[in-house]
Enzyme design. Structure first.
Site, PDB file in Angstrom:
ATOM      1  N   TRP A  12       0.817  -1.221   0.000  1.00  0.00           N
ATOM      2  CA  TRP A  12       0.000   0.000   0.000  1.00  0.00           C
ATOM      3  C   TRP A  12       0.846   1.264   0.000  1.00  0.00           C
ATOM      4  O   TRP A  12       0.318   2.366  -0.117  1.00  0.00           O
ATOM      5  CB  TRP A  12      -0.916   0.028   1.231  1.00  0.00           C
ATOM      6  CG  TRP A  12      -2.006  -0.991   1.223  1.00  0.00           C
ATOM      7  CD1 TRP A  12      -2.208  -1.973   0.289  1.00  0.00           C
ATOM      8  CD2 TRP A  12      -3.062  -1.135   2.193  1.00  0.00           C
ATOM      9  NE1 TRP A  12      -3.317  -2.715   0.624  1.00  0.00           N
ATOM     10  CE2 TRP A  12      -3.857  -2.230   1.787  1.00  0.00           C
ATOM     11  CE3 TRP A  12      -3.400  -0.462   3.362  1.00  0.00           C
ATOM     12  CZ2 TRP A  12      -4.974  -2.654   2.517  1.00  0.00           C
ATOM     13  CZ3 TRP A  12      -4.503  -0.881   4.088  1.00  0.00           C
ATOM     14  CH2 TRP A  12      -5.289  -1.962   3.660  1.00  0.00           C
ATOM     15  N   HIS A 102      13.009  -2.082  -1.013  1.00  0.00           N
ATOM     16  CA  HIS A 102      12.203  -1.577  -2.132  1.00  0.00           C
ATOM     17  C   HIS A 102      12.974  -0.451  -2.819  1.00  0.00           C
ATOM     18  O   HIS A 102      13.681   0.320  -2.159  1.00  0.00           O
ATOM     19  CB  HIS A 102      10.847  -1.074  -1.613  1.00  0.00           C
ATOM     20  CG  HIS A 102       9.876  -0.820  -2.723  1.00  0.00           C
ATOM     21  ND1 HIS A 102       9.938   0.307  -3.516  1.00  0.00           N
ATOM     22  CD2 HIS A 102       8.851  -1.557  -3.191  1.00  0.00           C
ATOM     23  CE1 HIS A 102       8.975   0.256  -4.422  1.00  0.00           C
ATOM     24  NE2 HIS A 102       8.296  -0.880  -4.254  1.00  0.00           N
ATOM     25  N   GLU A 169      11.564  -6.322  -9.166  1.00  0.00           N
ATOM     26  CA  GLU A 169      10.786  -5.139  -9.543  1.00  0.00           C
ATOM     27  C   GLU A 169      11.657  -4.216 -10.380  1.00  0.00           C
ATOM     28  O   GLU A 169      12.416  -3.402  -9.809  1.00  0.00           O
ATOM     29  CB  GLU A 169      10.321  -4.375  -8.295  1.00  0.00           C
ATOM     30  CG  GLU A 169       9.329  -5.112  -7.436  1.00  0.00           C
ATOM     31  CD  GLU A 169       8.449  -4.143  -6.645  1.00  0.00           C
ATOM     32  OE1 GLU A 169       7.237  -4.294  -6.691  1.00  0.00           O
ATOM     33  OE2 GLU A 169       8.985  -3.219  -6.011  1.00  0.00           O
ATOM     34  N   GLY A 175       4.861   1.820 -11.463  1.00  0.00           N
ATOM     35  CA  GLY A 175       3.996   2.986 -11.670  1.00  0.00           C
ATOM     36  C   GLY A 175       3.977   3.505 -13.098  1.00  0.00           C
ATOM     37  O   GLY A 175       3.498   4.604 -13.351  1.00  0.00           O
ATOM     38  N   SER A 214       3.685  -2.344 -12.086  1.00  0.00           N
ATOM     39  CA  SER A 214       2.510  -2.189 -12.952  1.00  0.00           C
ATOM     40  C   SER A 214       1.719  -3.481 -13.148  1.00  0.00           C
ATOM     41  O   SER A 214       1.244  -3.754 -14.256  1.00  0.00           O
ATOM     42  CB  SER A 214       2.925  -1.600 -14.308  1.00  0.00           C
ATOM     43  OG  SER A 214       3.474  -0.311 -14.123  1.00  0.00           O
TER      44      SER A 214
HETATM   45  O1  LIG Z   1       6.414  -0.833  -6.312  1.00  0.00           O
HETATM   46  C1  LIG Z   1       5.539  -1.653  -6.533  1.00  0.00           C
HETATM   47  C2  LIG Z   1       5.186  -2.677  -5.539  1.00  0.00           C
HETATM   48  O2  LIG Z   1       6.112  -2.758  -4.523  1.00  0.00           O
HETATM   49  C3  LIG Z   1       4.790  -1.647  -7.797  1.00  0.00           C
HETATM   50  O3  LIG Z   1       3.973  -0.524  -7.835  1.00  0.00           O
HETATM   51  P1  LIG Z   1       2.884  -0.417  -9.015  1.00  0.00           P
HETATM   52  O4  LIG Z   1       2.120  -1.732  -9.019  1.00  0.00           O
HETATM   53  O5  LIG Z   1       2.034   0.739  -8.622  1.00  0.00           O
HETATM   54  O6  LIG Z   1       3.632  -0.233 -10.286  1.00  0.00           O
END
Ligand SMILES: O=C(CO)COP(=O)(O)O
Length: 266
Positions: A12, A102, A169, A175, A214
Protein backbone atom coordinates in the site's frame (compact mmCIF):
# COMPACT_ATOMS: atom_id res chain seq x y z
CA UNK A 1 3.93 -32.64 -6.07
CA UNK A 2 1.55 -29.65 -6.33
CA UNK A 3 3.31 -26.29 -6.71
CA UNK A 4 3.58 -24.01 -3.67
CA UNK A 5 0.71 -21.52 -3.41
CA UNK A 6 1.31 -18.29 -5.25
CA UNK A 7 1.67 -15.11 -3.22
CA UNK A 8 -0.13 -11.93 -4.15
CA UNK A 9 1.32 -9.15 -2.03
CA UNK A 10 -0.28 -5.71 -1.79
CA UNK A 11 2.17 -2.91 -1.03
CA UNK A 12 0.00 0.00 0.00
CA UNK A 13 3.06 2.27 0.26
CA UNK A 14 2.20 5.58 2.00
CA UNK A 15 -1.55 5.32 1.43
CA UNK A 16 -4.39 4.83 3.83
CA UNK A 17 -6.10 6.66 6.64
CA UNK A 18 -8.11 4.66 9.17
CA UNK A 19 -11.50 4.53 7.54
CA UNK A 20 -10.34 3.81 3.99
CA UNK A 21 -7.78 1.23 5.16
CA UNK A 22 -10.38 -0.55 7.25
CA UNK A 23 -12.80 -0.66 4.34
CA UNK A 24 -10.15 -1.96 1.96
CA UNK A 25 -8.86 -4.62 4.36
CA UNK A 26 -12.38 -5.83 5.16
CA UNK A 27 -13.29 -6.12 1.48
CA UNK A 28 -10.08 -8.02 0.71
CA UNK A 29 -10.60 -10.29 3.74
CA UNK A 30 -14.10 -11.12 2.59
CA UNK A 31 -13.06 -11.78 -1.01
CA UNK A 32 -10.07 -13.87 0.10
CA UNK A 33 -12.40 -16.51 1.52
CA UNK A 34 -13.55 -17.59 -1.94
CA UNK A 35 -10.13 -17.62 -3.62
CA UNK A 36 -8.69 -20.86 -5.02
CA UNK A 37 -6.66 -22.64 -2.34
CA UNK A 38 -3.38 -22.28 -4.24
CA UNK A 39 -3.28 -18.50 -3.72
CA UNK A 40 -2.18 -16.58 -0.60
CA UNK A 41 -2.59 -12.86 -0.05
CA UNK A 42 -0.44 -10.49 1.97
CA UNK A 43 -1.45 -6.93 2.84
CA UNK A 44 1.37 -4.51 3.61
CA UNK A 45 -0.25 -1.31 4.93
CA UNK A 46 1.70 1.60 6.40
CA UNK A 47 2.92 1.09 9.99
CA UNK A 48 0.03 3.17 11.35
CA UNK A 49 -2.58 0.74 10.00
CA UNK A 50 -0.85 -2.54 10.90
CA UNK A 51 -2.69 -3.12 14.17
CA UNK A 52 -6.16 -2.45 12.79
CA UNK A 53 -5.56 -4.51 9.63
CA UNK A 54 -4.27 -7.30 11.85
CA UNK A 55 -7.54 -7.18 13.78
CA UNK A 56 -9.54 -7.47 10.54
CA UNK A 57 -7.44 -10.39 9.26
CA UNK A 58 -7.62 -12.15 12.62
CA UNK A 59 -11.39 -11.91 12.70
CA UNK A 60 -11.43 -14.26 9.66
CA UNK A 61 -9.95 -17.08 11.74
CA UNK A 62 -6.73 -19.09 11.44
CA UNK A 63 -7.57 -20.65 8.07
CA UNK A 64 -7.69 -17.34 6.22
CA UNK A 65 -5.38 -17.16 3.17
CA UNK A 66 -4.68 -13.52 4.06
CA UNK A 67 -1.61 -12.43 6.03
CA UNK A 68 -0.04 -9.22 7.26
CA UNK A 69 3.18 -7.63 6.05
CA UNK A 70 5.10 -4.42 6.75
CA UNK A 71 7.10 -2.23 4.38
CA UNK A 72 10.40 -1.90 6.23
CA UNK A 73 12.16 -2.58 9.52
CA UNK A 74 15.30 -1.46 11.33
CA UNK A 75 18.52 -3.47 11.53
CA UNK A 76 18.40 -3.84 15.32
CA UNK A 77 15.74 -5.06 17.73
CA UNK A 78 15.60 -1.97 19.98
CA UNK A 79 17.65 1.07 20.92
CA UNK A 80 18.05 4.82 20.47
CA UNK A 81 16.71 5.00 16.89
CA UNK A 82 14.11 7.75 16.85
CA UNK A 83 11.32 7.13 14.39
CA UNK A 84 12.31 3.57 13.53
CA UNK A 85 10.42 0.29 13.93
CA UNK A 86 12.16 -3.02 14.63
CA UNK A 87 11.39 -6.44 13.19
CA UNK A 88 10.75 -7.64 16.72
CA UNK A 89 8.07 -4.96 17.18
CA UNK A 90 6.44 -6.02 13.92
CA UNK A 91 6.42 -9.69 14.93
CA UNK A 92 4.92 -8.66 18.26
CA UNK A 93 2.03 -7.03 16.35
CA UNK A 94 1.27 -10.20 14.41
CA UNK A 95 3.14 -9.21 11.24
CA UNK A 96 4.45 -12.17 9.23
CA UNK A 97 6.18 -10.67 6.18
CA UNK A 98 8.33 -7.58 5.67
CA UNK A 99 9.24 -5.89 2.37
CA UNK A 100 12.92 -4.88 2.39
CA UNK A 101 15.07 -2.99 -0.09
CA UNK A 102 12.20 -1.58 -2.13
CA UNK A 103 13.61 0.69 -4.85
CA UNK A 104 11.77 3.65 -3.32
CA UNK A 105 13.79 3.08 -0.13
CA UNK A 106 17.01 2.35 -2.02
CA UNK A 107 16.61 5.62 -3.95
CA UNK A 108 14.95 8.02 -1.49
CA UNK A 109 16.66 6.74 1.68
CA UNK A 110 20.00 5.72 0.23
CA UNK A 111 19.60 2.08 1.29
CA UNK A 112 22.54 -0.05 0.21
CA UNK A 113 22.71 -3.81 -0.33
CA UNK A 114 24.74 -4.07 2.88
CA UNK A 115 22.09 -2.24 4.93
CA UNK A 116 19.35 -4.33 3.37
CA UNK A 117 21.20 -7.52 4.26
CA UNK A 118 21.39 -6.33 7.88
CA UNK A 119 17.64 -5.74 7.82
CA UNK A 120 17.10 -9.21 6.36
CA UNK A 121 19.14 -10.64 9.25
CA UNK A 122 17.01 -8.70 11.74
CA UNK A 123 13.78 -9.87 10.09
CA UNK A 124 14.94 -13.50 10.08
CA UNK A 125 15.99 -13.26 13.73
CA UNK A 126 12.51 -11.98 14.62
CA UNK A 127 10.85 -14.84 12.72
CA UNK A 128 9.55 -12.65 9.88
CA UNK A 129 9.65 -13.66 6.22
CA UNK A 130 11.61 -11.00 4.29
CA UNK A 131 10.48 -10.05 0.78
CA UNK A 132 13.67 -8.59 -0.69
CA UNK A 133 13.22 -6.30 -3.68
CA UNK A 134 15.76 -5.97 -6.47
CA UNK A 135 15.59 -4.47 -9.93
CA UNK A 136 17.38 -2.35 -12.50
CA UNK A 137 16.67 1.27 -13.45
CA UNK A 138 15.87 2.30 -17.01
CA UNK A 139 19.35 3.70 -17.45
CA UNK A 140 20.96 0.46 -16.28
CA UNK A 141 18.69 -1.46 -18.63
CA UNK A 142 19.56 0.77 -21.60
CA UNK A 143 23.26 0.38 -20.82
CA UNK A 144 22.87 -3.41 -20.89
CA UNK A 145 23.77 -3.70 -17.20
CA UNK A 146 20.67 -5.52 -15.94
CA UNK A 147 22.46 -8.82 -15.28
CA UNK A 148 25.32 -7.18 -13.39
CA UNK A 149 22.95 -5.04 -11.31
CA UNK A 150 20.77 -8.01 -10.36
CA UNK A 151 23.81 -10.16 -9.58
CA UNK A 152 25.23 -7.47 -7.30
CA UNK A 153 21.90 -7.01 -5.51
CA UNK A 154 21.37 -10.75 -5.01
CA UNK A 155 24.94 -11.14 -3.77
CA UNK A 156 24.80 -8.16 -1.41
CA UNK A 157 21.23 -8.07 -0.08
CA UNK A 158 20.62 -11.70 0.80
CA UNK A 159 21.89 -13.61 3.81
CA UNK A 160 23.88 -16.83 3.35
CA UNK A 161 21.04 -19.16 4.32
CA UNK A 162 18.28 -16.95 2.91
CA UNK A 163 14.86 -18.63 3.07
CA UNK A 164 12.65 -15.63 2.33
CA UNK A 165 11.18 -14.31 -0.90
CA UNK A 166 12.84 -12.42 -3.75
CA UNK A 167 10.82 -9.76 -5.60
CA UNK A 168 12.04 -8.69 -9.02
CA UNK A 169 10.79 -5.14 -9.54
CA UNK A 170 12.34 -3.38 -12.53
CA UNK A 171 12.43 0.21 -11.29
CA UNK A 172 11.34 1.54 -14.70
CA UNK A 173 8.19 -0.60 -14.63
CA UNK A 174 6.95 0.65 -11.25
CA UNK A 175 4.00 2.99 -11.67
CA UNK A 176 4.62 3.24 -15.42
CA UNK A 177 1.79 1.10 -16.76
CA UNK A 178 4.40 -0.97 -18.62
CA UNK A 179 5.70 -4.45 -17.86
CA UNK A 180 8.71 -6.16 -19.47
CA UNK A 181 8.00 -8.28 -22.57
CA UNK A 182 6.94 -11.66 -21.22
CA UNK A 183 9.77 -13.64 -22.85
CA UNK A 184 12.27 -11.20 -21.34
CA UNK A 185 10.64 -11.57 -17.92
CA UNK A 186 10.83 -15.35 -18.22
CA UNK A 187 14.56 -15.10 -19.07
CA UNK A 188 15.15 -12.76 -16.12
CA UNK A 189 13.43 -15.17 -13.73
CA UNK A 190 15.63 -17.93 -15.04
CA UNK A 191 18.69 -15.72 -14.54
CA UNK A 192 17.61 -14.95 -10.97
CA UNK A 193 17.17 -18.64 -10.26
CA UNK A 194 20.78 -19.19 -11.36
CA UNK A 195 21.98 -16.24 -9.28
CA UNK A 196 20.20 -17.68 -6.24
CA UNK A 197 21.88 -21.03 -6.85
CA UNK A 198 25.31 -19.47 -6.77
CA UNK A 199 24.52 -17.07 -3.89
CA UNK A 200 23.01 -19.80 -1.71
CA UNK A 201 25.42 -22.50 -2.95
CA UNK A 202 22.71 -25.04 -3.68
CA UNK A 203 20.74 -26.29 -6.68
CA UNK A 204 17.72 -26.82 -4.47
CA UNK A 205 16.27 -23.29 -4.56
CA UNK A 206 13.09 -22.87 -2.52
CA UNK A 207 13.03 -19.07 -2.65
CA UNK A 208 9.87 -17.95 -4.47
CA UNK A 209 10.48 -15.19 -7.00
CA UNK A 210 7.78 -12.53 -7.33
CA UNK A 211 7.35 -9.97 -10.08
CA UNK A 212 6.40 -6.36 -9.30
CA UNK A 213 5.86 -3.25 -11.43
CA UNK A 214 2.51 -2.19 -12.95
CA UNK A 215 0.72 -5.45 -12.18
CA UNK A 216 -2.95 -4.91 -13.06
CA UNK A 217 -5.92 -7.25 -13.53
CA UNK A 218 -5.46 -6.83 -17.30
CA UNK A 219 -1.76 -7.79 -17.23
CA UNK A 220 -2.09 -10.52 -14.60
CA UNK A 221 -3.06 -13.46 -16.86
CA UNK A 222 -0.03 -12.78 -19.09
CA UNK A 223 2.31 -12.43 -16.11
CA UNK A 224 1.00 -15.61 -14.48
CA UNK A 225 1.38 -17.56 -17.73
CA UNK A 226 4.98 -17.96 -16.52
CA UNK A 227 4.55 -21.18 -14.58
CA UNK A 228 7.68 -20.68 -12.49
CA UNK A 229 6.53 -17.33 -11.09
CA UNK A 230 6.01 -17.45 -7.32
CA UNK A 231 3.62 -14.51 -7.24
CA UNK A 232 3.40 -10.76 -7.60
CA UNK A 233 4.05 -7.59 -5.62
CA UNK A 234 1.30 -5.10 -6.40
CA UNK A 235 1.34 -1.35 -5.77
CA UNK A 236 -1.52 0.85 -7.03
CA UNK A 237 -3.82 -2.01 -8.00
CA UNK A 238 -3.74 -3.23 -4.39
CA UNK A 239 -5.46 -0.04 -3.23
CA UNK A 240 -8.81 -1.26 -4.55
CA UNK A 241 -10.19 -4.55 -3.31
CA UNK A 242 -11.74 -5.45 -6.63
CA UNK A 243 -8.59 -5.08 -8.72
CA UNK A 244 -6.43 -6.76 -6.07
CA UNK A 245 -8.80 -9.73 -5.85
CA UNK A 246 -8.98 -10.03 -9.64
CA UNK A 247 -5.19 -10.28 -9.74
CA UNK A 248 -5.37 -12.90 -7.00
CA UNK A 249 -7.88 -14.97 -8.98
CA UNK A 250 -5.57 -14.89 -12.01
CA UNK A 251 -2.72 -16.22 -9.83
CA UNK A 252 -4.29 -19.64 -9.43
CA UNK A 253 -2.42 -22.46 -11.15
CA UNK A 254 -5.81 -23.84 -12.19
CA UNK A 255 -5.85 -21.15 -14.87
CA UNK A 256 -2.27 -21.67 -15.96
CA UNK A 257 -1.73 -25.41 -15.44
CA UNK A 258 -0.64 -25.86 -19.05
CA UNK A 259 2.44 -23.71 -18.44
CA UNK A 260 3.58 -25.39 -15.23
CA UNK A 261 6.65 -26.87 -16.79
CA UNK A 262 8.62 -23.65 -16.36
CA UNK A 263 12.38 -23.72 -16.88
CA UNK A 264 13.26 -24.20 -13.25
CA UNK A 265 10.20 -25.43 -11.36
CA UNK A 266 11.29 -28.31 -9.16
O1 LIG B 1 6.41 -0.83 -6.31
C1 LIG B 1 5.54 -1.65 -6.53
C2 LIG B 1 5.19 -2.68 -5.54
O2 LIG B 1 6.11 -2.76 -4.52
C3 LIG B 1 4.79 -1.65 -7.80
O3 LIG B 1 3.97 -0.52 -7.83
P1 LIG B 1 2.88 -0.42 -9.02
O4 LIG B 1 2.12 -1.73 -9.02
O5 LIG B 1 2.03 0.74 -8.62
O6 LIG B 1 3.63 -0.23 -10.29
Amino acid sequence: MPPSPRLVVGNWKMHGLREQSGRLARAVAEGAQSLPDDVRLVLCPPFTQLASVHGIINAEGPATPLHLGAQDCHTTSSGPHTGNISAEMLADLGVRYVILGHSERRQAHGETDFLIRQKVEAAEAAGLIPIVCIGETMQERLEGRTTTVLATQVEGSLTDGFTGILAYEPVWAIGSGTIPPIDELERTLSLLHGLLQSRLKTDDIRVPILYGGSVTPAQAPTIFSIGSLGGVLVGSASLEAESFLRIAEAASFRLTSQSLSGPYRS
